[in-house]
Design a protein around this motif. Structure first.
Motif, PDB file in Angstrom:
ATOM      1  N   ILE A   1      51.891  37.495  37.022  1.00 33.06           N
ATOM      2  CA  ILE A   1      50.584  38.116  37.246  1.00 33.06           C
ATOM      3  C   ILE A   1      50.533  38.568  38.698  1.00 33.06           C
ATOM      4  O   ILE A   1      50.356  37.760  39.609  1.00 33.06           O
ATOM      5  CB  ILE A   1      49.438  37.139  36.921  1.00 33.06           C
ATOM      6  N   ASP A   2      50.720  39.863  38.919  1.00 30.33           N
ATOM      7  CA  ASP A   2      50.824  40.384  40.281  1.00 30.33           C
ATOM      8  C   ASP A   2      49.681  41.306  40.689  1.00 30.33           C
ATOM      9  O   ASP A   2      49.551  41.655  41.860  1.00 30.33           O
ATOM     10  CB  ASP A   2      52.157  41.106  40.467  1.00 30.33           C
ATOM     11  N   LYS A   3      48.852  41.702  39.718  1.00 32.48           N
ATOM     12  CA  LYS A   3      47.705  42.559  40.022  1.00 32.48           C
ATOM     13  C   LYS A   3      46.747  42.516  38.836  1.00 32.48           C
ATOM     14  O   LYS A   3      47.146  42.155  37.725  1.00 32.48           O
ATOM     15  CB  LYS A   3      48.157  43.994  40.281  1.00 32.48           C
TER      16      LYS A   3
ATOM     17  N   SER B   1      42.805  40.346  29.703  1.00 33.02           N
ATOM     18  CA  SER B   1      42.444  41.166  30.846  1.00 33.02           C
ATOM     19  C   SER B   1      42.311  40.265  32.070  1.00 33.02           C
ATOM     20  O   SER B   1      41.468  39.378  32.095  1.00 33.02           O
ATOM     21  CB  SER B   1      41.120  41.884  30.570  1.00 33.02           C
ATOM     22  N   ILE B   2      43.157  40.483  33.072  1.00 34.13           N
ATOM     23  CA  ILE B   2      43.105  39.706  34.315  1.00 34.13           C
ATOM     24  C   ILE B   2      42.250  40.470  35.320  1.00 34.13           C
ATOM     25  O   ILE B   2      42.506  41.641  35.589  1.00 34.13           O
ATOM     26  CB  ILE B   2      44.518  39.468  34.888  1.00 34.13           C
ATOM     27  N   HIS B   3      41.228  39.794  35.848  1.00 33.56           N
ATOM     28  CA  HIS B   3      40.285  40.432  36.772  1.00 33.56           C
ATOM     29  C   HIS B   3      40.534  40.057  38.224  1.00 33.56           C
ATOM     30  O   HIS B   3      40.225  40.841  39.121  1.00 33.56           O
ATOM     31  CB  HIS B   3      38.845  40.045  36.417  1.00 33.56           C
TER      32      HIS B   3
ATOM     33  N   ARG C   1      49.966  32.175  38.856  1.00 32.74           N
ATOM     34  CA  ARG C   1      50.583  33.504  39.015  1.00 32.74           C
ATOM     35  C   ARG C   1      51.875  33.653  38.204  1.00 32.74           C
ATOM     36  O   ARG C   1      52.307  34.758  37.918  1.00 32.74           O
ATOM     37  CB  ARG C   1      50.828  33.807  40.486  1.00 32.74           C
ATOM     38  N   SER C   2      52.464  32.531  37.790  1.00 38.97           N
ATOM     39  CA  SER C   2      53.650  32.566  36.923  1.00 38.97           C
ATOM     40  C   SER C   2      53.284  32.855  35.470  1.00 38.97           C
ATOM     41  O   SER C   2      54.173  33.009  34.636  1.00 38.97           O
ATOM     42  CB  SER C   2      54.388  31.230  36.992  1.00 38.97           C
ATOM     43  N   GLY C   3      51.999  32.911  35.167  1.00 43.53           N
ATOM     44  CA  GLY C   3      51.528  33.160  33.813  1.00 43.53           C
ATOM     45  C   GLY C   3      51.165  31.915  33.033  1.00 43.53           C
ATOM     46  O   GLY C   3      50.602  31.991  31.945  1.00 43.53           O
ATOM     47  N   ARG C   4      51.470  30.755  33.572  1.00 45.00           N
ATOM     48  CA  ARG C   4      51.211  29.498  32.853  1.00 45.00           C
ATOM     49  C   ARG C   4      49.744  29.081  32.957  1.00 45.00           C
ATOM     50  O   ARG C   4      49.086  29.322  33.956  1.00 45.00           O
ATOM     51  CB  ARG C   4      52.061  28.365  33.424  1.00 45.00           C
TER      52      ARG C   4
ATOM     53  N   VAL D   1      53.087  36.404  29.580  1.00 40.83           N
ATOM     54  CA  VAL D   1      54.538  36.623  29.668  1.00 40.83           C
ATOM     55  C   VAL D   1      54.901  37.999  30.215  1.00 40.83           C
ATOM     56  O   VAL D   1      56.070  38.269  30.476  1.00 40.83           O
ATOM     57  CB  VAL D   1      55.230  36.382  28.316  1.00 40.83           C
ATOM     58  N   GLY D   2      53.916  38.877  30.383  1.00 39.78           N
ATOM     59  CA  GLY D   2      54.214  40.187  30.945  1.00 39.78           C
ATOM     60  C   GLY D   2      53.032  41.137  30.891  1.00 39.78           C
ATOM     61  O   GLY D   2      51.981  40.818  30.327  1.00 39.78           O
ATOM     62  N   HIS D   3      53.223  42.300  31.505  1.00 38.36           N
ATOM     63  CA  HIS D   3      52.199  43.345  31.475  1.00 38.36           C
ATOM     64  C   HIS D   3      52.113  43.920  30.060  1.00 38.36           C
ATOM     65  O   HIS D   3      53.123  44.036  29.366  1.00 38.36           O
ATOM     66  CB  HIS D   3      52.569  44.483  32.431  1.00 38.36           C
TER      67      HIS D   3
END
Length: 80
Positions: free
Chosen positions: A15-17, A30-32, A56-59, A71-73
């Protein structure tokens, strides 16, 4: 940092943005808000409106994988 987060220190950043991401079970979330810290500060919602916090690793848990881990965009949606 507590020992609970130790497994996540070397984990890659997924999760980078802010934006749309896919979970391990295939759901789009949806990540805000994104956090670069070793916390669960990446905040977002599932399609049904339920809020969640991810590392930020998605966990969503430090010590095991779950179906709700990011697990990804998400693939971009084609304009109709």
């Amino acid at each position: 940092m507590s020992a609970y987060f130790a497994p996540l220190v070397a984990a890659p950043t997924i999760i980078d943005k802010p934006g749309q991401y896919v979970t391990r079970c295939g759901e789009t979330v949806s990540i805000h808000r994104v956090s670069a810290k070793h916390d669960f500060g990446c905040r977002g919602t599932y399609q049904n409106g339920i809020a969640e916090g991810w590392h930020r690793s998605g966990r969503i848990m430090a010590c095991r994988e779950t179906a709700n881990d990011v697990v990804g965009h998400a693939a971009p949606q084609a304009d109709e």
